[in-house]
Design a protein around this motif. Structure first.
Motif, mmCIF file in Angstrom:
data_model
loop_
_atom_site.group_PDB
_atom_site.id
_atom_site.type_symbol
_atom_site.label_atom_id
_atom_site.label_comp_id
_atom_site.label_asym_id
_atom_site.label_seq_id
_atom_site.Cartn_x
_atom_site.Cartn_y
_atom_site.Cartn_z
ATOM 1 N N ARG A 108 42.945 38.941 32.337
ATOM 2 C CA ARG A 108 42.751 40.006 31.344
ATOM 3 C C ARG A 108 41.626 39.658 30.385
ATOM 4 O O ARG A 108 40.799 40.505 30.030
ATOM 5 N N LEU A 109 41.591 38.420 29.940
ATOM 6 C CA LEU A 109 40.531 37.984 29.034
ATOM 7 C C LEU A 109 39.175 38.027 29.728
ATOM 8 O O LEU A 109 38.190 38.508 29.164
ATOM 9 N N ALA A 110 39.122 37.527 30.962
ATOM 10 C CA ALA A 110 37.859 37.500 31.692
ATOM 11 C C ALA A 110 37.326 38.912 31.923
ATOM 12 O O ALA A 110 36.121 39.167 31.767
ATOM 13 N N TYR A 111 38.221 39.843 32.288
ATOM 14 C CA TYR A 111 37.781 41.224 32.506
ATOM 15 C C TYR A 111 37.201 41.805 31.223
ATOM 16 O O TYR A 111 36.153 42.470 31.244
ATOM 17 N N ALA A 112 37.874 41.551 30.111
ATOM 18 C CA ALA A 112 37.374 42.060 28.836
ATOM 19 C C ALA A 112 35.999 41.488 28.522
ATOM 20 O O ALA A 112 35.102 42.207 28.074
ATOM 21 N N MET A 113 35.828 40.204 28.778
ATOM 22 C CA MET A 113 34.580 39.548 28.415
ATOM 23 C C MET A 113 33.396 39.980 29.282
ATOM 24 O O MET A 113 32.269 40.057 28.818
ATOM 25 N N ILE A 114 33.652 40.274 30.569
ATOM 26 C CA ILE A 114 32.517 40.552 31.444
ATOM 27 C C ILE A 114 32.352 42.014 31.840
ATOM 28 O O ILE A 114 31.268 42.407 32.268
ATOM 29 N N PRO A 173 39.110 42.464 41.342
ATOM 30 C CA PRO A 173 40.328 41.662 41.249
ATOM 31 C C PRO A 173 40.795 41.395 39.818
ATOM 32 O O PRO A 173 41.981 41.189 39.583
ATOM 33 N N LEU A 174 39.857 41.408 38.852
ATOM 34 C CA LEU A 174 40.237 41.127 37.466
ATOM 35 C C LEU A 174 40.721 42.366 36.726
ATOM 36 O O LEU A 174 41.349 42.241 35.668
ATOM 37 N N ALA A 175 40.431 43.543 37.234
ATOM 38 C CA ALA A 175 40.774 44.778 36.533
ATOM 39 C C ALA A 175 42.262 44.824 36.189
ATOM 40 O O ALA A 175 43.106 44.372 36.974
ATOM 41 N N PRO A 176 42.607 45.370 35.017
ATOM 42 C CA PRO A 176 44.002 45.377 34.578
ATOM 43 C C PRO A 176 44.978 46.033 35.550
ATOM 44 O O PRO A 176 46.135 45.636 35.638
ATOM 45 N N ASP A 177 44.506 47.043 36.299
ATOM 46 C CA ASP A 177 45.405 47.744 37.212
ATOM 47 C C ASP A 177 45.389 47.160 38.622
ATOM 48 O O ASP A 177 46.029 47.691 39.532
ATOM 49 N N ALA A 178 44.655 46.065 38.824
ATOM 50 C CA ALA A 178 44.571 45.455 40.158
ATOM 51 C C ALA A 178 45.689 44.438 40.348
ATOM 52 O O ALA A 178 46.091 43.747 39.409
ATOM 53 N N ALA A 179 46.178 44.360 41.567
ATOM 54 C CA ALA A 179 47.181 43.352 41.903
ATOM 55 C C ALA A 179 46.498 41.991 41.972
ATOM 56 O O ALA A 179 45.329 41.892 42.346
ATOM 57 N N PRO A 181 45.138 38.788 43.452
ATOM 58 C CA PRO A 181 44.809 38.431 44.837
ATOM 59 C C PRO A 181 45.820 37.443 45.403
ATOM 60 O O PRO A 181 46.182 36.463 44.738
ATOM 61 N N THR A 182 46.295 37.730 46.615
ATOM 62 C CA THR A 182 47.294 36.845 47.213
ATOM 63 C C THR A 182 46.692 35.505 47.610
ATOM 64 O O THR A 182 47.383 34.486 47.634
ATOM 65 N N GLN A 183 45.405 35.508 47.949
ATOM 66 C CA GLN A 183 44.729 34.269 48.311
ATOM 67 C C GLN A 183 43.456 34.137 47.469
ATOM 68 O O GLN A 183 42.369 34.476 47.901
ATOM 69 N N GLU A 184 43.635 33.627 46.271
ATOM 70 C CA GLU A 184 42.499 33.506 45.361
ATOM 71 C C GLU A 184 41.442 32.560 45.900
ATOM 72 O O GLU A 184 40.245 32.772 45.692
ATOM 73 N N SER A 185 41.868 31.530 46.602
ATOM 74 C CA SER A 185 40.897 30.578 47.148
ATOM 75 C C SER A 185 39.994 31.250 48.174
ATOM 76 O O SER A 185 38.795 30.963 48.240
ATOM 77 N N ARG A 186 40.555 32.167 48.964
ATOM 78 C CA ARG A 186 39.736 32.884 49.947
ATOM 79 C C ARG A 186 38.745 33.806 49.251
ATOM 80 O O ARG A 186 37.590 33.928 49.685
ATOM 81 N N LEU A 187 39.187 34.460 48.188
ATOM 82 C CA LEU A 187 38.281 35.318 47.416
ATOM 83 C C LEU A 187 37.127 34.495 46.859
ATOM 84 O O LEU A 187 35.965 34.898 46.955
ATOM 85 N N ILE A 188 37.426 33.342 46.298
ATOM 86 C CA ILE A 188 36.382 32.486 45.746
ATOM 87 C C ILE A 188 35.441 32.021 46.845
ATOM 88 O O ILE A 188 34.217 32.016 46.674
ATOM 89 N N ASP A 189 35.988 31.638 48.007
ATOM 90 C CA ASP A 189 35.147 31.239 49.137
ATOM 91 C C ASP A 189 34.184 32.364 49.517
ATOM 92 O O ASP A 189 32.999 32.136 49.775
#
Length: 218
Positions: A108-114, A173-179, A181-189
């Motif tokens: 939530r903080l990151a979404y607000a900031m960026i 993925p950061l949006a307040p209404d988004a679930a 991510p089940t695999q954050e490491s894959r998203l980062i990759d």
């Protein structure tokens, strides 16, 4: 005789100001900029609402300061990675992983900031820090070109695109209404691979193997 503040008074005033800025970060991390109210910030800081306005005459000024403090903290972390030794491309991977990983831990903080829509005064501060992050990545791109890990390119333009892609990959993925991510490491990759390919790294390997790629001699 003119009144002169003692050092103790100055320290107490500085402490209150710091408490207010930290309180903004907590409040925005819970509800975002749009729903954050001065009364909420005052309560979180343990001060009166009027005290907040004493230090920050407007809500936009308060939010701009909070964004600047938080962005500088994150910028310092990425700068430490950029200044570390080793391959420039490997450092770029580490920087992207750190930025994305930290954002996903405080969504939530990151979404607000960026990304959250804000007043023009706050957005000016946001753009200043986007340029600062881009500058760090530009320096790494230039080092990568000098070390022949990356092809020659317009680093000013590609660093802006690089950081823009990093942010865009996180906004959804950061949006307040988004679930979450089940695999954050894959998203980062995925974000790492996309960003590094965009600047000319011939990635055909998992992102964790980036630092093992051979140096291009083209």
């Amino acid at each position: 005789m003119a009144y002169r503040r003692t050092q103790q008074v100055e320290e107490r005033l500085a402490d209150k100001r710091e408490r207010i800025v930290k309180a903004v970060r907590r409040v925005v991390g819970e509800v975002g900029f749009r729903d954050a109210q001065i009364a909420m910030v005052a309560a979180a800081a343990g001060v009166a609402t009027g005290t907040v306005y004493r230090y920050f005459p407007s809500k936009a000024e308060l939010f701009a300061e909070a964004l600047a403090v938080n962005s500088q903290f994150e910028l310092d972390i990425i700068a430490q990675i950029a200044d570390a030794g080793g391959s420039p491309v490997a450092r770029m991977e580490d920087a992207v992983r750190a930025f994305a990983g930290r954002a996903l831990k405080a969504r939530r903080l990151a979404y607000a900031m960026i990304a959250e829509p804000v007043d023009a005064e706050v957005d000016v501060t946001r753009l200043e820090y986007r340029r600062a992050f881009g500058g760090l990545f530009r320096r790494l791109i230039d080092e990568g070109v000098a070390h022949r890990e990356l092809p020659a390119q317009d680093s000013e333009a590609t660093s802006a695109c690089f950081f823009g892609a990093l942010i865009e990959g996180l906004i959804g993925p950061l949006a307040p209404d988004a679930a979450r991510p089940t695999q954050e490491s894959r998203l980062i990759d995925t974000i790492v691979v996309f960003c590094l390919r965009a600047i000319g790294t011939p990635l055909a390997l998992p992102a964790s193997n980036v630092s093992k790629l051979p140096v291009s001699r083209k």
